[in-house]
Design a protein around this motif. Structure first.
Motif, PDB file in Angstrom:
ATOM      1  N   GLU A  63       0.837  -1.207   0.000  1.00 16.84           N
ATOM      2  CA  GLU A  63       0.000   0.000   0.000  1.00 16.84           C
ATOM      3  C   GLU A  63       0.866   1.250   0.000  1.00 16.84           C
ATOM      4  O   GLU A  63       0.609   2.203  -0.733  1.00 16.84           O
ATOM      5  CB  GLU A  63      -0.935  -0.024   1.219  1.00 16.84           C
ATOM      6  CG  GLU A  63      -1.940   1.117   1.243  1.00 16.84           C
ATOM      7  CD  GLU A  63      -1.408   2.396   1.883  1.00 16.84           C
ATOM      8  OE1 GLU A  63      -1.893   3.484   1.525  1.00 16.84           O
ATOM      9  OE2 GLU A  63      -0.497   2.299   2.736  1.00 16.84           O
ATOM     10  N   MET A  89       0.048  -1.409 -11.668  1.00 16.43           N
ATOM     11  CA  MET A  89      -0.563  -0.146 -11.271  1.00 16.43           C
ATOM     12  C   MET A  89      -0.806   0.750 -12.481  1.00 16.43           C
ATOM     13  O   MET A  89       0.113   1.038 -13.235  1.00 16.43           O
ATOM     14  CB  MET A  89       0.366   0.566 -10.268  1.00 16.43           C
ATOM     15  CG  MET A  89      -0.321   1.655  -9.452  1.00 16.43           C
ATOM     16  SD  MET A  89      -0.425   3.254 -10.241  1.00 16.43           S
ATOM     17  CE  MET A  89       1.280   3.729 -10.280  1.00 16.43           C
ATOM     18  N   PRO A 120       0.188  -2.716  -6.578  1.00 21.02           N
ATOM     19  CA  PRO A 120      -0.884  -3.707  -6.696  1.00 21.02           C
ATOM     20  C   PRO A 120      -0.560  -4.724  -7.794  1.00 21.02           C
ATOM     21  O   PRO A 120       0.117  -4.396  -8.765  1.00 21.02           O
ATOM     22  CB  PRO A 120      -2.094  -2.851  -7.090  1.00 21.02           C
ATOM     23  CG  PRO A 120      -1.498  -1.718  -7.861  1.00 21.02           C
ATOM     24  CD  PRO A 120      -0.132  -1.467  -7.264  1.00 21.02           C
ATOM     25  N   TRP A 157      -3.435  -5.061  -4.008  1.00 24.12           N
ATOM     26  CA  TRP A 157      -2.533  -5.208  -2.867  1.00 24.12           C
ATOM     27  C   TRP A 157      -2.807  -6.522  -2.139  1.00 24.12           C
ATOM     28  O   TRP A 157      -1.876  -7.228  -1.754  1.00 24.12           O
ATOM     29  CB  TRP A 157      -2.707  -4.044  -1.890  1.00 24.12           C
ATOM     30  CG  TRP A 157      -2.392  -2.698  -2.470  1.00 24.12           C
ATOM     31  CD1 TRP A 157      -1.485  -2.412  -3.450  1.00 24.12           C
ATOM     32  CD2 TRP A 157      -3.001  -1.452  -2.119  1.00 24.12           C
ATOM     33  NE1 TRP A 157      -1.490  -1.065  -3.721  1.00 24.12           N
ATOM     34  CE2 TRP A 157      -2.405  -0.445  -2.929  1.00 24.12           C
ATOM     35  CE3 TRP A 157      -3.984  -1.076  -1.214  1.00 24.12           C
ATOM     36  CZ2 TRP A 157      -2.768   0.899  -2.839  1.00 24.12           C
ATOM     37  CZ3 TRP A 157      -4.354   0.266  -1.117  1.00 24.12           C
ATOM     38  CH2 TRP A 157      -3.740   1.236  -1.930  1.00 24.12           C
ATOM     39  N   ASN A 161       2.515   1.476  -3.301  1.00 22.44           N
ATOM     40  CA  ASN A 161       1.506   1.385  -4.370  1.00 22.44           C
ATOM     41  C   ASN A 161       1.919   0.339  -5.420  1.00 22.44           C
ATOM     42  O   ASN A 161       2.071   0.639  -6.597  1.00 22.44           O
ATOM     43  CB  ASN A 161       1.257   2.743  -5.028  1.00 22.44           C
ATOM     44  CG  ASN A 161      -0.115   2.795  -5.693  1.00 22.44           C
ATOM     45  OD1 ASN A 161      -0.898   1.849  -5.601  1.00 22.44           O
ATOM     46  ND2 ASN A 161      -0.398   3.874  -6.367  1.00 22.44           N
ATOM     47  N   THR A 191      -4.919  -3.447 -11.256  1.00 17.89           N
ATOM     48  CA  THR A 191      -5.746  -2.261 -10.990  1.00 17.89           C
ATOM     49  C   THR A 191      -7.146  -2.524 -11.539  1.00 17.89           C
ATOM     50  O   THR A 191      -7.297  -2.947 -12.691  1.00 17.89           O
ATOM     51  CB  THR A 191      -5.158  -1.018 -11.669  1.00 17.89           C
ATOM     52  OG1 THR A 191      -3.839  -0.799 -11.172  1.00 17.89           O
ATOM     53  CG2 THR A 191      -6.009   0.216 -11.382  1.00 17.89           C
ATOM     54  N   TYR A 213      -7.094   0.040  -6.090  1.00 16.10           N
ATOM     55  CA  TYR A 213      -5.837  -0.695  -5.997  1.00 16.10           C
ATOM     56  C   TYR A 213      -5.837  -1.767  -4.908  1.00 16.10           C
ATOM     57  O   TYR A 213      -5.021  -2.683  -4.940  1.00 16.10           O
ATOM     58  CB  TYR A 213      -4.675   0.269  -5.718  1.00 16.10           C
ATOM     59  CG  TYR A 213      -4.500   1.337  -6.766  1.00 16.10           C
ATOM     60  CD1 TYR A 213      -4.207   1.004  -8.083  1.00 16.10           C
ATOM     61  CD2 TYR A 213      -4.625   2.689  -6.450  1.00 16.10           C
ATOM     62  CE1 TYR A 213      -4.039   1.973  -9.049  1.00 16.10           C
ATOM     63  CE2 TYR A 213      -4.459   3.666  -7.410  1.00 16.10           C
ATOM     64  CZ  TYR A 213      -4.168   3.309  -8.707  1.00 16.10           C
ATOM     65  OH  TYR A 213      -4.006   4.278  -9.668  1.00 16.10           O
ATOM     66  N   TRP A 214      -6.721  -1.650  -3.894  1.00 17.19           N
ATOM     67  CA  TRP A 214      -6.574  -2.514  -2.728  1.00 17.19           C
ATOM     68  C   TRP A 214      -6.806  -3.988  -3.028  1.00 17.19           C
ATOM     69  O   TRP A 214      -6.224  -4.850  -2.389  1.00 17.19           O
ATOM     70  CB  TRP A 214      -7.452  -2.058  -1.556  1.00 17.19           C
ATOM     71  CG  TRP A 214      -8.861  -1.697  -1.897  1.00 17.19           C
ATOM     72  CD1 TRP A 214      -9.935  -2.524  -1.941  1.00 17.19           C
ATOM     73  CD2 TRP A 214      -9.332  -0.385  -2.200  1.00 17.19           C
ATOM     74  NE1 TRP A 214     -11.057  -1.818  -2.274  1.00 17.19           N
ATOM     75  CE2 TRP A 214     -10.725  -0.484  -2.432  1.00 17.19           C
ATOM     76  CE3 TRP A 214      -8.736   0.875  -2.307  1.00 17.19           C
ATOM     77  CZ2 TRP A 214     -11.521   0.605  -2.755  1.00 17.19           C
ATOM     78  CZ3 TRP A 214      -9.536   1.952  -2.634  1.00 17.19           C
ATOM     79  CH2 TRP A 214     -10.900   1.822  -2.861  1.00 17.19           C
TER      80      TRP A 214
END
Length: 203
Positions: free
Chosen positions: A54, A74, A59, A90, A57, A62, A86-87
């Protein structure tokens, strides 16, 4: 004589029968111990890796919910596609990383596992501290010291110091402190994560 041999044979059979459950319980205990090691390592590693991905950034993918589109790695927001998410990426990257860390932990002896825990905790404390110190020095210096603001530059002395700490800490002290060390990293990671997301909670 025959009675004595019969009695001896019966005793031998009983001892063999007793050994079988004993070895089975030892194997069950070993499996339970390895599963416990895996589960604890997975939980700690997942919290830390999610925080790291996170913050950087990183991931795995996306997701653009407005258009239902998925991009690898990303991708920034594009015109007309709404804000990206993005989470999920992640989480998807932290999960296999935590699985790998848990599997590696089950392969280590208890002594090496304790040393590795001390190393990881020392690295987790030293890296952000040296990164913050580098940023402070760069802001105060009268010469160009922007290179000190690099997260990778601060990683080099943090890695060396963490190796030294894990080597120099007495093993009996590492054993006593092991369970306490285990709580430091996920709690610290979640505090950093919460701090980085505070803007979303304070709106």
């Amino acid at each position: 004589m025959t009675h004595a041999l019969d009695a001896s044979e019966r005793l031998s059979q009983r001892s063999r029968a007793a050994e079988i459950p004993s070895s089975a319980s030892a194997a069950t205990s070993t499996r339970a111990s390895k599963f416990g090691t895996f589960a604890i390592t997975f939980g700690i590693a997942f919290a830390i890796l999610y925080t790291v991905f996170e913050r950087w950034n990183w991931p795995l993918f996306t997701y653009h919910p407005a258009v239902g589109k998925l991009d690898f790695w990303m991708q920034r927001a594009r015109s007309g596609e709404g804000p990206p998410m993005y989470w999920y990426g992640w989480l998807a990257l932290a999960f296999p990383g935590a699985l790998l860390a848990g599997w590696i932990a089950t392969m280590l002896s208890e002594r090496w596992l304790q040393r590795a825990t001390v190393f990881c905790c020392a690295l987790a404390a030293l890296w952000p501290a040296l990164y913050a110190a580098g940023g402070f020095i760069a802001d105060q210096a009268s010469f160009d010291a922007e290179v000190l603001k690099s997260v990778w530059i601060s990683a080099i002395p943090a890695l060396a110091a963490a190796i030294a700490v894990s080597y120099l800490v007495p093993l009996n002290w590492a054993q006593r402190m092991w369970t306490s060390w285990l709580l430091i990293m996920p709690i610290g990671g979640l505090i950093i994560l919460g701090y980085s997301l505070k803007q979303y909670f304070l709106r």
